[in-house]
Design an enzyme around this catalytic site. Structure first.
Site, PDB file in Angstrom:
ATOM      1  CB  SER A 106      20.570  32.671  20.706  1.00  0.00           C
ATOM      2  OG  SER A 106      20.747  32.191  19.392  1.00  0.00           O
ATOM      3  CB  SER A 113      16.522  33.819  18.078  1.00  0.00           C
ATOM      4  OG  SER A 113      17.792  33.625  18.668  1.00  0.00           O
ATOM      5  CE  LYS A 161      17.553  35.871  21.356  1.00  0.00           C
ATOM      6  NZ  LYS A 161      17.250  34.430  21.234  1.00  0.00           N
ATOM      7  CE  LYS A 170      20.595  35.539  17.192  1.00  0.00           C
ATOM      8  NZ  LYS A 170      20.968  34.166  17.556  1.00  0.00           N
TER       9      LYS A 170
END
Length: 385
Positions: A60, A123, A226, A63
């Protein structure tokens, strides 16, 4: 080249019997992640790294690029955070049964601002697809934008194949590239970056909490970035934290657990703040010195730098910083404001650590014929001595 010493930062007057203490920086912590890096946001200086250029699955962390591409479109005016996005079947939360999601439903309209929070805080893989389709019309077109921006940002060992980060052979990045991407988000998207510090978001009656546990760690001032996890990638975390004027970015990829990615990131950040400083010895537009100009309407020129200068130094070396001006020989009018006229050279114990462009802070027009003739005489006479 003409040199002029103009400043030293925190330079102490020493007697002949005193010797400056040597700067000692201990070895950085050794952590268990497959790859990691710690860099200074302002200077890009790398303080710690291991396998920083090894290609790994970003999960992720992907992202971050999804957010960056969409943010650039917002900044350019092509889309707005107030846009209402119609959720397609491809973006339906039911398409992601075993992964993180925002719980958006097909056919509903969701503001881009809310989708951003679903992307950053929750997320959501569904939010990623919805954003991609809104920005580029399709996932495939959006992925092309992701890779184009990766090239522009010089992410040399990165490839994207989707906007969410689910495992794919064509999806990979490195700790260094993720750190550079994080740096770009903070630098280029000031309207988006504050979302990374938000700890919770409620949508569709469901409250989800930011998976970055360091946001709740009172021993550090963390304001992003993140998390990432898949079974193939392991646990990853990109983190940004501040201490005074210093901002550090850490990236750990392939940790063994959510707890370990946080503790490893904390070790890196604590080490950087403990043993290094970010200093700004010269500011844009500040007059550093006045230098001689020949053949001009006036005889002196104020010089400085056109961008703030930042240096990363060990805490012991910060007190030993010395700077000097080096001009490009004798300066002759006309000179335009902003024109490079030399360099500012920063040294620690005689060793150059950085340099910046020395520029004219004002324009100097060519003098009258009489003024130029007189300056010619003066310069000719001065060359005899």
């Amino acid at each position: 080249m003409r040199k002029l010493f103009f400043a030293s930062t925190l330079l102490s007057a020493l007697s002949f019997s005193v010797v400056a203490a040597p700067t000692i920086v201990p070895d950085p912590p050794v952590i268990g992640a497959n790859g990691y890096i710690l860099l200074d946001f302002h200077t890009g200086a790398v303080l710690v790294e291991k396998n920083a250029d090894q290609t790994l699955n970003p999960a992720s962390l992907t992202k971050l690029m999804t957010a960056y591409v969409a943010g650039q479109e917002v900044s350019s005016g092509n889309i707005s955070l107030d846009d209402q996005v119609t959720i397609s079947e491809r973006a339906w939360a039911k398409n992601f049964p075993d992964s993180s999601k925002m719980f958006i439903e097909v056919g509903t309209q969701v503001s881009l601002q809310d989708l951003y929070r679903g992307l950053v805080i929750q997320s959501g893989n569904d939010a990623s697809v919805a954003i991609a389709e809104h920005v580029a019309g399709s996932e495939a077109a959006f992925v092309s934008l992701m890779n184009s921006w990766a090239s522009k940002l010089e992410l040399k060992n990165t490839s994207f194949s989707n906007p969410h980060g689910l495992d794919s052979d064509e999806l990979y990045s490195t700790p260094r590239d993720i750190a550079k991407l994080s740096q770009a988000i903070i630098r280029d998207l000031p309207q988006i970056y504050p979302l990374y510090s938000e700890r919770a978001f409620t949508y569709n009656g469901i409250t989800q909490y930011n998976r970055n546990g360091l946001l709740r760690d009172r021993s550090l001032d963390v304001d992003g970035m993140k998390t990432g996890y898949t079974s193939g990638a392991g646990y990853s975390l990109a983190t940004s934290a501040t201490n005074g004027d210093m901002r550090l970015i850490s990236v750990v990829m392939g940790s063994s657990s959510a707890k370990s990615r946080e503790s490893e990131s904390k070790q890196l950040l604590s080490y950087g703040f403990r043993f290094f400083d970010t200093i700004s010895p010269t500011q844009a537009g500040e007059t550093l010195s006045e230098v001689k100009v020949w053949m001009g309407q006036k005889d002196a020129l104020n010089v400085g730098v056109n961008v703030d200068s930042f240096l990363t130094l060990s805490k012991g070396d910060s007190a030993k910083l010395v700077a000097e001006i080096e001009t490009n020989g004798e300066l002759t009018a006309p000179i335009s404001k902003g024109e490079k006229v030399g360099n500012v050279i920063y040294t620690v114990e005689g060793k150059e650590v950085a340099r910046a462009d020395l520029v004219a802070l004002e324009s100097v027009e060519q003098g009258s014929m009489f003024k130029r003739f007189m300056d010619w005489i003066k310069r000719t006479i001065s060359s005899w001595f």
